[in-house]
Design a protein around this motif. Structure first.
Motif, mmCIF file in Angstrom:
data_model
loop_
_atom_site.group_PDB
_atom_site.id
_atom_site.type_symbol
_atom_site.label_atom_id
_atom_site.label_comp_id
_atom_site.label_asym_id
_atom_site.label_seq_id
_atom_site.Cartn_x
_atom_site.Cartn_y
_atom_site.Cartn_z
ATOM 1 N N LEU A 266 -15.921 26.759 -13.845
ATOM 2 C CA LEU A 266 -16.654 27.907 -13.917
ATOM 3 C C LEU A 266 -16.038 29.455 -13.906
ATOM 4 O O LEU A 266 -15.999 30.180 -14.717
ATOM 5 C CB LEU A 266 -17.963 28.146 -13.338
ATOM 6 C CG LEU A 266 -19.016 29.068 -13.533
ATOM 7 C CD1 LEU A 266 -19.358 29.274 -14.946
ATOM 8 C CD2 LEU A 266 -20.258 29.113 -12.667
ATOM 9 N N ALA A 267 -15.295 29.430 -12.947
ATOM 10 C CA ALA A 267 -14.381 30.644 -12.585
ATOM 11 C C ALA A 267 -13.345 30.814 -13.573
ATOM 12 O O ALA A 267 -13.169 32.043 -13.974
ATOM 13 C CB ALA A 267 -13.888 30.536 -11.197
ATOM 14 N N THR A 268 -12.757 29.812 -13.950
ATOM 15 C CA THR A 268 -11.870 29.745 -14.828
ATOM 16 C C THR A 268 -12.143 30.233 -16.289
ATOM 17 O O THR A 268 -11.727 31.337 -16.799
ATOM 18 C CB THR A 268 -10.972 28.447 -15.251
ATOM 19 O OG1 THR A 268 -10.454 28.004 -13.964
ATOM 20 C CG2 THR A 268 -10.136 28.492 -16.297
ATOM 21 N N GLY A 269 -13.521 29.867 -16.678
ATOM 22 C CA GLY A 269 -14.244 30.446 -17.702
ATOM 23 C C GLY A 269 -14.727 31.738 -17.728
ATOM 24 O O GLY A 269 -14.350 32.595 -18.796
ATOM 25 N N LEU A 270 -14.882 32.334 -16.697
ATOM 26 C CA LEU A 270 -15.285 33.739 -16.366
ATOM 27 C C LEU A 270 -13.909 34.589 -16.607
ATOM 28 O O LEU A 270 -13.951 35.757 -17.146
ATOM 29 C CB LEU A 270 -15.762 33.897 -14.946
ATOM 30 C CG LEU A 270 -17.344 33.216 -14.939
ATOM 31 C CD1 LEU A 270 -17.716 33.531 -13.313
ATOM 32 C CD2 LEU A 270 -18.347 33.970 -15.974
ATOM 33 N N ARG A 271 -12.838 34.063 -16.067
ATOM 34 C CA ARG A 271 -11.632 34.877 -16.339
ATOM 35 C C ARG A 271 -11.241 34.893 -17.777
ATOM 36 O O ARG A 271 -10.582 35.938 -18.365
ATOM 37 C CB ARG A 271 -10.550 34.239 -15.404
ATOM 38 C CG ARG A 271 -10.558 34.311 -13.786
ATOM 39 C CD ARG A 271 -10.326 35.571 -13.455
ATOM 40 N NE ARG A 271 -10.291 35.510 -11.933
ATOM 41 C CZ ARG A 271 -9.268 35.625 -11.112
ATOM 42 N NH1 ARG A 271 -8.095 35.312 -11.735
ATOM 43 N NH2 ARG A 271 -9.339 35.584 -9.730
ATOM 44 N N VAL A 272 -11.425 33.844 -18.315
ATOM 45 C CA VAL A 272 -10.961 34.066 -19.948
ATOM 46 C C VAL A 272 -12.067 34.726 -20.945
ATOM 47 O O VAL A 272 -11.918 35.021 -21.902
ATOM 48 C CB VAL A 272 -10.764 32.383 -20.297
ATOM 49 C CG1 VAL A 272 -10.185 32.436 -21.569
ATOM 50 C CG2 VAL A 272 -9.795 31.765 -19.507
ATOM 51 N N LEU A 273 -13.136 34.889 -20.247
ATOM 52 C CA LEU A 273 -14.502 35.636 -20.811
ATOM 53 C C LEU A 273 -13.965 36.855 -21.772
ATOM 54 O O LEU A 273 -14.397 36.558 -22.853
ATOM 55 C CB LEU A 273 -15.495 35.861 -19.987
ATOM 56 C CG LEU A 273 -16.975 36.294 -20.573
ATOM 57 C CD1 LEU A 273 -17.487 35.374 -21.730
ATOM 58 C CD2 LEU A 273 -17.858 36.464 -19.473
ATOM 59 N N PRO A 274 -13.030 37.820 -21.302
ATOM 60 C CA PRO A 274 -12.786 38.929 -21.907
ATOM 61 C C PRO A 274 -12.079 38.470 -23.376
ATOM 62 O O PRO A 274 -12.398 39.204 -24.450
ATOM 63 C CB PRO A 274 -11.665 39.661 -21.112
ATOM 64 C CG PRO A 274 -12.003 39.162 -19.619
ATOM 65 C CD PRO A 274 -12.528 37.633 -19.777
ATOM 66 N N LEU A 275 -11.345 37.398 -23.287
ATOM 67 C CA LEU A 275 -10.908 36.809 -24.616
ATOM 68 C C LEU A 275 -11.882 36.766 -25.661
ATOM 69 O O LEU A 275 -11.890 37.266 -26.736
ATOM 70 C CB LEU A 275 -10.036 35.626 -24.291
ATOM 71 C CG LEU A 275 -9.190 35.204 -25.683
ATOM 72 C CD1 LEU A 275 -8.017 34.653 -25.020
ATOM 73 C CD2 LEU A 275 -9.981 34.171 -26.624
ATOM 74 N N THR A 276 -12.783 36.030 -25.305
ATOM 75 C CA THR A 276 -13.990 35.638 -26.377
ATOM 76 C C THR A 276 -14.842 36.845 -26.434
ATOM 77 O O THR A 276 -15.189 37.052 -27.732
ATOM 78 C CB THR A 276 -14.878 34.558 -25.726
ATOM 79 O OG1 THR A 276 -14.512 33.422 -25.369
ATOM 80 C CG2 THR A 276 -16.045 34.261 -26.560
ATOM 81 N N ALA A 277 -15.078 37.564 -25.665
ATOM 82 C CA ALA A 277 -15.871 38.910 -25.725
ATOM 83 C C ALA A 277 -15.251 39.846 -26.675
ATOM 84 O O ALA A 277 -15.793 40.388 -27.838
ATOM 85 C CB ALA A 277 -16.269 39.570 -24.643
ATOM 86 N N LEU A 278 -13.876 40.046 -26.732
ATOM 87 C CA LEU A 278 -12.931 41.009 -27.409
ATOM 88 C C LEU A 278 -13.149 40.160 -28.806
ATOM 89 O O LEU A 278 -12.908 41.027 -29.988
ATOM 90 C CB LEU A 278 -11.848 41.149 -26.791
ATOM 91 C CG LEU A 278 -11.572 42.390 -26.115
ATOM 92 C CD1 LEU A 278 -11.784 43.653 -27.000
ATOM 93 C CD2 LEU A 278 -12.519 42.438 -24.917
ATOM 94 N N MET A 279 -12.911 39.086 -29.024
ATOM 95 C CA MET A 279 -12.820 38.223 -30.293
ATOM 96 C C MET A 279 -14.087 38.738 -31.422
ATOM 97 O O MET A 279 -14.215 39.044 -32.231
ATOM 98 C CB MET A 279 -12.768 36.890 -30.281
ATOM 99 C CG MET A 279 -11.212 36.379 -30.035
ATOM 100 S SD MET A 279 -11.015 34.846 -30.358
ATOM 101 C CE MET A 279 -12.139 34.093 -29.161
ATOM 102 N N VAL A 280 -15.166 38.737 -30.443
ATOM 103 C CA VAL A 280 -16.613 38.837 -31.236
ATOM 104 C C VAL A 280 -16.860 40.584 -31.409
ATOM 105 O O VAL A 280 -17.005 40.929 -32.654
ATOM 106 C CB VAL A 280 -17.882 38.105 -30.167
ATOM 107 C CG1 VAL A 280 -18.761 38.861 -30.950
ATOM 108 C CG2 VAL A 280 -17.454 36.805 -30.138
ATOM 109 N N LEU A 281 -16.529 41.295 -30.503
ATOM 110 C CA LEU A 281 -16.679 42.658 -30.527
ATOM 111 C C LEU A 281 -15.645 43.437 -31.446
ATOM 112 O O LEU A 281 -15.739 44.386 -31.968
ATOM 113 C CB LEU A 281 -16.686 43.380 -29.113
ATOM 114 C CG LEU A 281 -17.565 42.982 -28.026
ATOM 115 C CD1 LEU A 281 -17.820 43.596 -27.022
ATOM 116 C CD2 LEU A 281 -19.222 43.326 -28.822
ATOM 117 N N GLY A 282 -14.302 42.768 -31.352
ATOM 118 C CA GLY A 282 -13.243 43.374 -32.003
ATOM 119 C C GLY A 282 -13.152 43.169 -33.626
ATOM 120 O O GLY A 282 -12.571 43.956 -34.255
ATOM 121 N N ALA A 283 -14.036 42.097 -34.122
ATOM 122 C CA ALA A 283 -14.159 41.918 -35.536
ATOM 123 C C ALA A 283 -14.208 43.104 -36.369
ATOM 124 O O ALA A 283 -13.956 43.670 -37.418
ATOM 125 C CB ALA A 283 -14.966 40.602 -35.830
#
Length: 462
Positions: A280-297
């Protein structure tokens, strides 16, 4: 969305599946490999069939088959049945995926494709992000079989909508016969390539089996190219093969997805084995990648309209390279904001490249060939991550690295991926300068007006 959800949710279910069916690690790996080989080898063929028989029909058959195979896996008594049905699921997944982009291209003019592709992008990104969480809940409370049952009602709803919504047939631009020899050669070459890449993490690049399979794959590819040059009805139409924007976009998708997913694969092991973080902590560290993929489109879409495909793609490629380079410089004592910035750069760069490349693929597809172009795009998005993971595993060692070894090899395993992503600058500079498609070279006679405001599939994977 159903394909993206299935791919990410399975990762959580595999340990429980292995224990329940008394399967080996190799057998569990084949539940993913069999699907990957089936889907990657048939995407182009499926797109070609859609161009001939109608993409709505292919979508209908594909989604019903995908749901049926999912139900079969949920009832499977042994691991052998799971592997076989996962391969069948891959076949049907290949039928439905190219149809989605092709149907959007048939039902919307080029200057209005931005919104529907953005909706498609958001659905895929949300599904990929929700998959591990939903999978954890289902496996914990209902068991691993539940993660496959969830596909069934979704497939039935999609099939019903496919029947209810009328869509135009693809434009016929000439003979639509399917070249059986070319189809067999393409399928065999891709199957060998995907199987080789899937085996590299376990046996390395220099193993005899790896080298033999690479040689066979190259030989099949050479025979395919020779055959396609003289075939009356090539599996990849000449109008597509000769389109510089389309082929450049495919190459860009391949190397950037390889760099991103290879880096993500390596960083995940680093976070859990070296920093000893929980999943879970690993997923939270990687969360900025997913967020920027969605918001960056949408931001990338605006940049594309203003600066054009070439400069937008170059900027996105540079962000991905910088993100990988930043990750390679981090050590166990590195500050977490630096890692957050690296993942954010990767997400923003990947979204930017996807916006540009998918817009070019969809908008510059020659008339009547939207399906085969969509299949090529999906193929690049399936092979690229496999290539990236193989490069990362090969740089680290065939069996991977853990503990202190992982810390010492973080830089050496990511730098080849940064170089691989850097190669994306070559196809990026071959894209048109302007969003309206005013390329340096004259367009092909059968080329459509390129997409003016595309928003692409950020985060799309198996």
């Amino acid at each position: 969305m159903i394909v993206a959800l299935d791919g990410t949710i399975l990762l959580v279910a595999q340990p429980s599946l292995r224990h329940d069916l008394d399967a080996s690690v190799a057998q569990v790996q084949w539940t993913s490999t069999s699907y990957l080989i089936a889907v990657a080898t048939l995407l182009v063929v499926a797109g070609r069939l859609g161009d001939r028989y109608g993409h709505a029909r292919l979508l209908f058959v594909g989604v019903l088959g995908f749901g049926g195979a999912s139900a079969g896996i949920a009832l499977a008594p042994t691991i052998g049945w799971v592997i076989a049905l996962r391969a069948a699921q891959g076949v049907f997944g290949a039928l439905l995926q190219p149809a989605t982009l092709a149907l959007l291209r048939l039902t919307h003019p080029p200057d209005r494709l931005g919104t529907p592709i953005a909706v498609r992008t958001s659905a895929i990104a949300v599904a990929a992000g929700v998959g591990p969480v939903l999978g954890g809940i289902l496996v914990q409370h209902l068991g691993w079989r539940a993660v496959f049952w969830v596909n069934v009602p979704a497939a039935l709803v999609i099939a019903a909508l496919t029947l209810a919504v009328r869509t135009p047939m693809p434009e016929r631009t000439g003979p639509q016969r399917l070249d059986v020899t070319g189809t067999a050669l393409l399928t065999a070459a891709l199957a060998v390539l995907v199987h080789t890449l899937a085996g590299v993490p376990g046996r390395g690049w220099t193993a005899g089996a790896t080298l033999l399979e690479l040689a066979v794959g190259l030989a099949l590819s050479a025979v395919l190219v020779l055959h396609e040059r003289h075939a009356a009805h090539p599996i990849v139409p000449r109008a597509v093969a000769r389109s510089v924007p389309v082929t450049a976009a495919m190459a860009l998708l391949l190397v950037i997805s390889a760099g991103l997913f290879g880096a993500l694969f390596r960083a995940t092991f680093y976070l859990q084995d070296t920093l000893l973080l929980a999943p879970l902590a690993t997923g939270l560290r990687v969360l900025p990648l997913t967020a920027l993929m969605v918001l960056g489109a949408p931001v990338a879409g605006a940049a594309l309209r203003r600066y054009g495909p070439r400069r937008t793609a170059v900027a996105g490629t540079a962000l991905v390279v910088l993100g990988i380079a930043q990750l390679s410089s981090l050590g166990p004592a590195g500050p977490w904001p630096s890692m957050t910035a690296a993942f954010a750069a990767l997400g923003a760069g990947f979204a930017t490249v996807m916006v540009t490349a998918t817009g070019t693929v969809v908008g510059d597809a020659p008339p009547g060939y939207a399906g085969v172009v969509g299949g090529l795009k999906q193929t690049a998005m399936n092979i690229g991550p496999s290539l990236g993971i193989a490069v990362a595993a090969g740089a680290t060692g065939a069996t991977g690295a853990t503990g202190s070894t992982a810390a010492s090899t973080m830089s050496s395993s990511l730098l080849p991926l940064a170089f691989l992503a850097l190669l994306g600058l070559i196809p990026a500079f071959l894209l048109p300068r302007h969003a309206g498609g005013e390329a340096d070279a004259a367009p092909l006679p059968q080329q459509l007006t390129p997409l003016e405001s595309p928003v692409a599939d950020a985060g799309e994977r198996l």
